[in-house]
Scaffold this motif. Structure first.
Motif, PDB file in Angstrom:
ATOM      1  N   PHE A 280       0.815  -1.219   0.000  1.00  0.00           N
ATOM      2  CA  PHE A 280       0.000   0.000   0.000  1.00  0.00           C
ATOM      3  C   PHE A 280       0.847   1.267   0.000  1.00  0.00           C
ATOM      4  CE2 PHE A 280       0.638  -0.535   4.584  1.00  0.00           C
ATOM      5  CZ  PHE A 280       0.774   0.771   5.030  1.00  0.00           C
ATOM      6  N   LYS A 281       2.129   1.155   0.375  1.00  0.00           N
ATOM      7  CA  LYS A 281       3.018   2.317   0.375  1.00  0.00           C
ATOM      8  C   LYS A 281       3.859   2.410  -0.901  1.00  0.00           C
ATOM      9  CE  LYS A 281       3.822   2.485   5.381  1.00  0.00           C
ATOM     10  NZ  LYS A 281       4.872   2.427   6.423  1.00  0.00           N
ATOM     11  N   ARG A 282       3.759   1.420  -1.739  1.00  0.00           N
ATOM     12  CA  ARG A 282       4.721   1.282  -2.832  1.00  0.00           C
ATOM     13  C   ARG A 282       4.644   2.436  -3.826  1.00  0.00           C
ATOM     14  NH1 ARG A 282       4.370  -4.482  -4.598  1.00  0.00           N
ATOM     15  NH2 ARG A 282       5.267  -4.753  -2.537  1.00  0.00           N
ATOM     16  N   ILE A 283       5.795   2.925  -4.212  1.00  0.00           N
ATOM     17  CA  ILE A 283       5.887   3.961  -5.250  1.00  0.00           C
ATOM     18  C   ILE A 283       5.617   3.299  -6.594  1.00  0.00           C
ATOM     19  CG2 ILE A 283       7.472   5.547  -6.411  1.00  0.00           C
ATOM     20  CD1 ILE A 283       8.818   5.884  -3.618  1.00  0.00           C
ATOM     21  N   ARG A 284       4.597   3.779  -7.292  1.00  0.00           N
ATOM     22  CA  ARG A 284       4.156   3.140  -8.529  1.00  0.00           C
ATOM     23  C   ARG A 284       4.737   3.782  -9.785  1.00  0.00           C
ATOM     24  NH1 ARG A 284       1.468  -1.606  -6.952  1.00  0.00           N
ATOM     25  NH2 ARG A 284       0.615  -1.205  -4.877  1.00  0.00           N
ATOM     26  N   ARG A 285       5.213   5.001  -9.649  1.00  0.00           N
ATOM     27  CA  ARG A 285       5.779   5.703 -10.805  1.00  0.00           C
ATOM     28  C   ARG A 285       7.056   6.414 -10.396  1.00  0.00           C
ATOM     29  NH1 ARG A 285       0.113   8.538 -12.803  1.00  0.00           N
ATOM     30  NH2 ARG A 285      -1.015   6.599 -13.190  1.00  0.00           N
ATOM     31  N   LEU A 286       8.004   6.431 -11.305  1.00  0.00           N
ATOM     32  CA  LEU A 286       9.251   7.179 -11.119  1.00  0.00           C
ATOM     33  C   LEU A 286       9.410   8.149 -12.279  1.00  0.00           C
ATOM     34  CD1 LEU A 286      11.811   4.298 -10.372  1.00  0.00           C
ATOM     35  CD2 LEU A 286      10.800   5.835  -8.680  1.00  0.00           C
ATOM     36  N   GLU A 287       9.831   9.344 -11.979  1.00  0.00           N
ATOM     37  CA  GLU A 287      10.224  10.274 -13.038  1.00  0.00           C
ATOM     38  C   GLU A 287      11.657  10.711 -12.729  1.00  0.00           C
ATOM     39  OE1 GLU A 287       8.556  14.023 -15.637  1.00  0.00           O
ATOM     40  OE2 GLU A 287       7.228  12.668 -14.538  1.00  0.00           O
ATOM     41  N   ILE A 288      12.569  10.271 -13.579  1.00  0.00           N
ATOM     42  CA  ILE A 288      13.983  10.570 -13.365  1.00  0.00           C
ATOM     43  C   ILE A 288      14.295  11.897 -14.036  1.00  0.00           C
ATOM     44  CG2 ILE A 288      16.338   9.742 -13.646  1.00  0.00           C
ATOM     45  CD1 ILE A 288      15.269   6.916 -13.753  1.00  0.00           C
TER      46      ILE A 288
ATOM     47  N   ARG B 241      10.223  18.440 -16.229  1.00  0.00           N
ATOM     48  CA  ARG B 241       9.851  17.064 -16.528  1.00  0.00           C
ATOM     49  C   ARG B 241      11.074  16.265 -16.939  1.00  0.00           C
ATOM     50  NH1 ARG B 241       4.211  16.643 -15.336  1.00  0.00           N
ATOM     51  NH2 ARG B 241       4.921  14.532 -15.101  1.00  0.00           N
ATOM     52  N   GLY B 242      11.008  14.957 -16.630  1.00  0.00           N
ATOM     53  CA  GLY B 242      12.101  14.054 -16.967  1.00  0.00           C
ATOM     54  C   GLY B 242      11.579  12.847 -17.723  1.00  0.00           C
ATOM     55  N   ARG B 243      12.172  11.709 -17.476  1.00  0.00           N
ATOM     56  CA  ARG B 243      11.770  10.464 -18.138  1.00  0.00           C
ATOM     57  C   ARG B 243      10.987   9.628 -17.140  1.00  0.00           C
ATOM     58  NH1 ARG B 243      15.693   6.095 -21.333  1.00  0.00           N
ATOM     59  NH2 ARG B 243      13.962   4.908 -22.276  1.00  0.00           N
ATOM     60  N   GLU B 244       9.726   9.337 -17.476  1.00  0.00           N
ATOM     61  CA  GLU B 244       8.845   8.638 -16.544  1.00  0.00           C
ATOM     62  C   GLU B 244       8.828   7.146 -16.815  1.00  0.00           C
ATOM     63  OE1 GLU B 244       4.659   9.865 -14.831  1.00  0.00           O
ATOM     64  OE2 GLU B 244       4.350   8.678 -16.631  1.00  0.00           O
ATOM     65  N   PHE B 245       8.811   6.383 -15.709  1.00  0.00           N
ATOM     66  CA  PHE B 245       8.689   4.932 -15.763  1.00  0.00           C
ATOM     67  C   PHE B 245       7.582   4.512 -14.799  1.00  0.00           C
ATOM     68  CE2 PHE B 245      13.076   5.997 -16.697  1.00  0.00           C
ATOM     69  CZ  PHE B 245      13.336   5.265 -17.853  1.00  0.00           C
ATOM     70  N   ARG B 246       6.824   3.477 -15.200  1.00  0.00           N
ATOM     71  CA  ARG B 246       5.729   2.976 -14.380  1.00  0.00           C
ATOM     72  C   ARG B 246       5.952   1.513 -14.039  1.00  0.00           C
ATOM     73  NH1 ARG B 246       0.176   5.969 -16.183  1.00  0.00           N
ATOM     74  NH2 ARG B 246       1.083   8.028 -16.616  1.00  0.00           N
ATOM     75  N   GLU B 247       5.424   1.097 -12.915  1.00  0.00           N
ATOM     76  CA  GLU B 247       5.563  -0.311 -12.527  1.00  0.00           C
ATOM     77  C   GLU B 247       5.114  -1.252 -13.629  1.00  0.00           C
ATOM     78  OE1 GLU B 247       5.358  -1.403  -7.843  1.00  0.00           O
ATOM     79  OE2 GLU B 247       3.472  -1.088  -8.874  1.00  0.00           O
ATOM     80  N   GLU B 248       4.007  -0.912 -14.282  1.00  0.00           N
ATOM     81  CA  GLU B 248       3.468  -1.808 -15.299  1.00  0.00           C
ATOM     82  C   GLU B 248       4.358  -1.924 -16.528  1.00  0.00           C
ATOM     83  OE1 GLU B 248       0.820   1.996 -15.413  1.00  0.00           O
ATOM     84  OE2 GLU B 248       1.890   0.791 -13.913  1.00  0.00           O
ATOM     85  N   ASP B 249       5.363  -1.039 -16.627  1.00  0.00           N
ATOM     86  CA  ASP B 249       6.319  -1.154 -17.738  1.00  0.00           C
ATOM     87  C   ASP B 249       7.251  -2.351 -17.561  1.00  0.00           C
ATOM     88  OD1 ASP B 249       5.295   1.221 -18.746  1.00  0.00           O
ATOM     89  OD2 ASP B 249       6.839   2.474 -17.810  1.00  0.00           O
TER      90      ASP B 249
END
Length: 281
Positions: free
Chosen positions: A223-231, A262-270
């Motif tokens: 429930f705390k997990r970070i689901r998206r990253l934007e580097i 804005r940077g480069r976004e990555f999602r868990e589902e990727d």
């Protein structure tokens, strides 16, 4: 004494190679992540004494000499301040907003107030001065920062502390700085998203993102997990070096992909190779 932004830059270097003759080191300006404290301790044998105050006050809590230091805590109230951790109704609580008791206990280190155009003062009247900062108070009276009251958010009806998640991110060897904000989600209302600044030489690649996601999966409950990253290549900051999460929250709310931040976004589902929780399968 240095703000956490500076300490986070310091630990990118080989601190053990610097011959220093320091007796005490302190952090100030915003909360200090435990990972930073651990690395300075390992290199110099010194524990950074974290503390807490505001523009409107002098230092009102801290890890002062002569008492046990709890890493990750900003210490206990300092002399001259009667601190009350308050719920939304102003009643004492274990987790809530830092408040200063006024009246006969009004501290000398608290501002008189903010002066309006009419010359009147406001902002520090009544029974309590409310700081806007949320903390947890343990049984020994030590205060641990949770977040600004306007930074803490809910995801799937769970309360999320950005500072807690940022501290876990900083444990990854390629993460230099991070800021966690809510990102709108049609199912969970909001999900935790991290804006990440990498260490020098690290690539903003899918491999890096996958490594960070794997690190988070081993250290955070679902429930705390970070689901998206934007580097990103920079994080917005105030003149004193504090990360401006409010600006990043606005980016997420407006879904503005053309902003210079804005940077480069990555999602868990990727990344199908990441393990799924039962609710996700």
């Amino acid at each position: 004494c240095a703000p956490p932004t500076v300490w986070r830059l310091f630990i990118q270097e080989n601190l053990a190679s610097f011959k220093v003759a320091l007796r005490e080191v302190c952090g100030a300006g915003e909360p200090l992540n435990p990972e930073v404290i651990d690395q300075v301790q390992a290199a110099w044998g010194l524990t950074i004494r974290d503390g807490y105050g505001q523009t409107e006050t002098t230092a009102l809590a801290g890890n002062s000499p002569g008492q046990k230091i709890k890493v990750g805590s900003m210490g206990r109230p300092l002399p001259g301040y009667r601190v009350q951790v308050s719920d939304a109704d102003g009643h004492p609580a274990k987790e809530g907003e830092v408040a200063l008791v006024l009246g006969e206990n009004r501290p000398a280190g608290l501002m008189q107030g903010y002066q309006g155009d009419d010359g009147g003062l406001s902002g520090a009247e009544g029974e309590l001065y409310r700081s806007g900062d949320v903390v947890f108070e343990d049984d020994d009276g030590y205060l641990t920062f949770v977040g600004r009251s306007d930074d803490v958010f809910k995801s799937s009806d769970y309360r999320i502390s950005p500072f807690e998640l940022e501290s876990v991110l900083l444990e990854h060897e390629l993460v230099a700085e991070a800021a966690v904000v809510p990102s709108p989600d049609p199912i969970r209302l909001a999900i935790p998203k991290a804006y990440v600044l990498l260490t020098s030489g690290a690539e903003r690649s899918p491999e890096t993102a996958l490594s960070i996601f794997r690190h988070l999966h081993t250290r955070l409950a679902p429930f705390k997990r970070i689901r998206r990253l934007e580097i990103v290549t920079e994080l917005p900051k105030t003149i004193s070096g504090k990360i401006r999460r409010v600006q990043l929250r606005r980016l997420e709310r407006d879904d503005d992909r053309n902003d210079a931040l804005r940077g480069r976004e990555f999602r868990e589902e990727d990344f199908p190779e990441l393990p799924k929780t039962r609710s996700e399968t």
